[in-house]
Write a protein that holds these residues in place. Sequence first.
Motif, PDB file in Angstrom:
ATOM      1  N   ILE A 150       0.844  -1.203   0.000  1.00  0.00           N
ATOM      2  CA  ILE A 150       0.000   0.000   0.000  1.00  0.00           C
ATOM      3  C   ILE A 150       0.876   1.250   0.000  1.00  0.00           C
ATOM      4  CG2 ILE A 150      -1.652   1.364   1.366  1.00  0.00           C
ATOM      5  CD1 ILE A 150      -2.850  -1.112  -0.010  1.00  0.00           C
ATOM      6  N   ILE A 151       1.879   1.277   0.876  1.00  0.00           N
ATOM      7  CA  ILE A 151       2.780   2.433   0.958  1.00  0.00           C
ATOM      8  C   ILE A 151       3.479   2.658  -0.384  1.00  0.00           C
ATOM      9  CG2 ILE A 151       4.862   3.350   2.097  1.00  0.00           C
ATOM     10  CD1 ILE A 151       2.430   3.336   3.945  1.00  0.00           C
ATOM     11  N   LYS A 152       3.928   1.577  -1.013  1.00  0.00           N
ATOM     12  CA  LYS A 152       4.631   1.687  -2.295  1.00  0.00           C
ATOM     13  C   LYS A 152       3.721   2.170  -3.416  1.00  0.00           C
ATOM     14  CE  LYS A 152       8.140  -1.784  -1.297  1.00  0.00           C
ATOM     15  NZ  LYS A 152       8.649  -3.131  -1.607  1.00  0.00           N
ATOM     16  N   SER A 153       2.426   1.899  -3.312  1.00  0.00           N
ATOM     17  CA  SER A 153       1.504   2.281  -4.381  1.00  0.00           C
ATOM     18  C   SER A 153       1.002   3.722  -4.245  1.00  0.00           C
ATOM     19  CB  SER A 153       0.310   1.317  -4.415  1.00  0.00           C
ATOM     20  OG  SER A 153      -0.478   1.469  -3.249  1.00  0.00           O
ATOM     21  N   CYS A 154       1.378   4.374  -3.160  1.00  0.00           N
ATOM     22  CA  CYS A 154       0.941   5.755  -2.914  1.00  0.00           C
ATOM     23  C   CYS A 154       1.876   6.770  -3.562  1.00  0.00           C
ATOM     24  CB  CYS A 154       0.916   6.031  -1.406  1.00  0.00           C
ATOM     25  SG  CYS A 154      -0.383   5.177  -0.546  1.00  0.00           S
ATOM     26  N   ASP A 155       1.371   7.960  -3.676  1.00  0.00           N
ATOM     27  CA  ASP A 155       2.187   9.102  -4.082  1.00  0.00           C
ATOM     28  C   ASP A 155       3.114   9.414  -2.900  1.00  0.00           C
ATOM     29  OD1 ASP A 155       3.175  11.730  -4.361  1.00  0.00           O
ATOM     30  OD2 ASP A 155       1.372  12.416  -5.380  1.00  0.00           O
ATOM     31  N   GLN A 156       4.392   9.139  -3.051  1.00  0.00           N
ATOM     32  CA  GLN A 156       5.352   9.283  -1.950  1.00  0.00           C
ATOM     33  C   GLN A 156       5.475  10.714  -1.453  1.00  0.00           C
ATOM     34  OE1 GLN A 156       6.787   6.445  -0.543  1.00  0.00           O
ATOM     35  NE2 GLN A 156       5.291   5.561  -1.923  1.00  0.00           N
ATOM     36  N   LYS A 157       5.459  11.655  -2.369  1.00  0.00           N
ATOM     37  CA  LYS A 157       5.558  13.061  -1.965  1.00  0.00           C
ATOM     38  C   LYS A 157       4.352  13.438  -1.102  1.00  0.00           C
ATOM     39  CE  LYS A 157       6.390  17.659  -3.830  1.00  0.00           C
ATOM     40  NZ  LYS A 157       6.606  18.461  -5.033  1.00  0.00           N
ATOM     41  N   CYS A 158       3.200  12.923  -1.466  1.00  0.00           N
ATOM     42  CA  CYS A 158       1.987  13.170  -0.687  1.00  0.00           C
ATOM     43  C   CYS A 158       2.118  12.576   0.706  1.00  0.00           C
ATOM     44  CB  CYS A 158       0.785  12.565  -1.418  1.00  0.00           C
ATOM     45  SG  CYS A 158      -0.765  12.644  -0.493  1.00  0.00           S
ATOM     46  N   LEU A 159       2.561  11.325   0.804  1.00  0.00           N
ATOM     47  CA  LEU A 159       2.736  10.689   2.112  1.00  0.00           C
ATOM     48  C   LEU A 159       3.716  11.471   2.983  1.00  0.00           C
ATOM     49  CD1 LEU A 159       2.848   6.834   1.462  1.00  0.00           C
ATOM     50  CD2 LEU A 159       1.054   8.157   2.582  1.00  0.00           C
ATOM     51  N   CYS A 160       4.806  11.894   2.378  1.00  0.00           N
ATOM     52  CA  CYS A 160       5.819  12.636   3.141  1.00  0.00           C
ATOM     53  C   CYS A 160       5.277  13.968   3.654  1.00  0.00           C
ATOM     54  CB  CYS A 160       7.069  12.853   2.297  1.00  0.00           C
ATOM     55  SG  CYS A 160       8.011  11.334   2.015  1.00  0.00           S
ATOM     56  N   PHE A 170       6.152   6.500  11.613  1.00  0.00           N
ATOM     57  CA  PHE A 170       5.690   6.793  10.254  1.00  0.00           C
ATOM     58  C   PHE A 170       6.874   6.980   9.316  1.00  0.00           C
ATOM     59  CE2 PHE A 170       4.359   9.832   6.962  1.00  0.00           C
ATOM     60  CZ  PHE A 170       3.271   9.160   6.424  1.00  0.00           C
ATOM     61  N   LEU A 171       7.874   7.725   9.766  1.00  0.00           N
ATOM     62  CA  LEU A 171       9.068   7.937   8.940  1.00  0.00           C
ATOM     63  C   LEU A 171       9.842   6.635   8.730  1.00  0.00           C
ATOM     64  CD1 LEU A 171      10.327  11.322  10.380  1.00  0.00           C
ATOM     65  CD2 LEU A 171       9.567  10.893   8.037  1.00  0.00           C
ATOM     66  N   ALA A 172       9.898   5.791   9.748  1.00  0.00           N
ATOM     67  CA  ALA A 172      10.665   4.549   9.665  1.00  0.00           C
ATOM     68  C   ALA A 172      10.042   3.539   8.717  1.00  0.00           C
ATOM     69  CB  ALA A 172      10.803   3.930  11.059  1.00  0.00           C
ATOM     70  N   ILE A 173       8.745   3.635   8.501  1.00  0.00           N
ATOM     71  CA  ILE A 173       8.072   2.637   7.671  1.00  0.00           C
ATOM     72  C   ILE A 173       8.583   2.666   6.223  1.00  0.00           C
ATOM     73  CG2 ILE A 173       6.036   3.872   6.833  1.00  0.00           C
ATOM     74  CD1 ILE A 173       4.393   1.447   7.844  1.00  0.00           C
ATOM     75  N   PHE A 174       9.031   3.823   5.770  1.00  0.00           N
ATOM     76  CA  PHE A 174       9.541   3.922   4.399  1.00  0.00           C
ATOM     77  C   PHE A 174      10.754   3.020   4.218  1.00  0.00           C
ATOM     78  CE2 PHE A 174       7.093   7.770   4.922  1.00  0.00           C
ATOM     79  CZ  PHE A 174       6.400   7.844   3.737  1.00  0.00           C
ATOM     80  N   GLY A 175      11.739   3.159   5.091  1.00  0.00           N
ATOM     81  CA  GLY A 175      12.943   2.333   5.013  1.00  0.00           C
ATOM     82  C   GLY A 175      12.644   0.856   5.215  1.00  0.00           C
ATOM     83  N   LYS A 176      11.731   0.556   6.137  1.00  0.00           N
ATOM     84  CA  LYS A 176      11.370  -0.835   6.401  1.00  0.00           C
ATOM     85  C   LYS A 176      10.671  -1.477   5.208  1.00  0.00           C
ATOM     86  CE  LYS A 176      11.041  -0.328  11.391  1.00  0.00           C
ATOM     87  NZ  LYS A 176      10.182  -0.314  12.572  1.00  0.00           N
ATOM     88  N   CYS A 177      10.080  -0.658   4.370  1.00  0.00           N
ATOM     89  CA  CYS A 177       9.408  -1.162   3.161  1.00  0.00           C
ATOM     90  C   CYS A 177      10.289  -1.024   1.922  1.00  0.00           C
ATOM     91  CB  CYS A 177       8.080  -0.432   2.959  1.00  0.00           C
ATOM     92  SG  CYS A 177       6.806  -0.876   4.161  1.00  0.00           S
ATOM     93  N   GLY A 178      11.557  -0.641   2.120  1.00  0.00           N
ATOM     94  CA  GLY A 178      12.482  -0.554   0.997  1.00  0.00           C
ATOM     95  C   GLY A 178      12.319   0.689   0.134  1.00  0.00           C
ATOM     96  N   LEU A 179      11.774   1.736   0.722  1.00  0.00           N
ATOM     97  CA  LEU A 179      11.601   2.986  -0.006  1.00  0.00           C
ATOM     98  C   LEU A 179      12.565   4.041   0.509  1.00  0.00           C
ATOM     99  CD1 LEU A 179       7.710   3.054   0.115  1.00  0.00           C
ATOM    100  CD2 LEU A 179       9.098   2.779  -1.937  1.00  0.00           C
ATOM    101  N   PRO A 180      12.865   5.050  -0.303  1.00  0.00           N
ATOM    102  CA  PRO A 180      13.730   6.124   0.195  1.00  0.00           C
ATOM    103  C   PRO A 180      13.021   6.908   1.302  1.00  0.00           C
ATOM    104  CG  PRO A 180      12.975   6.585  -2.052  1.00  0.00           C
ATOM    105  CD  PRO A 180      12.463   5.234  -1.684  1.00  0.00           C
ATOM    106  N   ASN A 181      13.808   7.442   2.215  1.00  0.00           N
ATOM    107  CA  ASN A 181      13.265   8.235   3.309  1.00  0.00           C
ATOM    108  C   ASN A 181      12.686   9.549   2.780  1.00  0.00           C
ATOM    109  OD1 ASN A 181      14.002   6.409   5.326  1.00  0.00           O
ATOM    110  ND2 ASN A 181      16.055   7.267   5.442  1.00  0.00           N
ATOM    111  N   CYS A 182      11.766  10.105   3.541  1.00  0.00           N
ATOM    112  CA  CYS A 182      11.200  11.411   3.181  1.00  0.00           C
ATOM    113  C   CYS A 182      12.298  12.465   3.305  1.00  0.00           C
ATOM    114  CB  CYS A 182      10.051  11.783   4.117  1.00  0.00           C
ATOM    115  SG  CYS A 182       8.590  10.778   3.889  1.00  0.00           S
ATOM    116  N   PRO A 183      12.283  13.442   2.387  1.00  0.00           N
ATOM    117  CA  PRO A 183      13.303  14.508   2.478  1.00  0.00           C
ATOM    118  C   PRO A 183      13.106  15.374   3.702  1.00  0.00           C
ATOM    119  CG  PRO A 183      11.770  14.908   0.647  1.00  0.00           C
ATOM    120  CD  PRO A 183      11.391  13.615   1.285  1.00  0.00           C
TER     121      PRO A 183
END
Length: 107
Positions: A66-76, A94-107
Amino acid sequence: MEIKGNNVARLMIVINMLIIIGVLMMQEVNGQGPIICGQPAQKFEVCWAALKEPNPQPPTQECCNIIKSCDQKCLCSFVTSPILPLFGIDTKLFLAIFGKCGLPNCP
């Protein structure tokens, strides 16, 4: 500040318009409920255990999908908003979930 006569009427109109706009924004989209960053809000329920203290769980694969299918900029954008704490979501989790799901961290 004192509000008199026509100013009260104008203020009430503005308040009512804001309430109506808020209700319209939360209307269902194609019967799916409110949309958050491109996904129906109810789909995020699978991430709940990973976002709440105490004892957060690792995100499930379904959550990561679900996290990967979202607009990442929007989530951040939620990181700096007051929305997460209102729902009892820990911002650090919330911030840690990105890395745990293999996504880049929010800027």
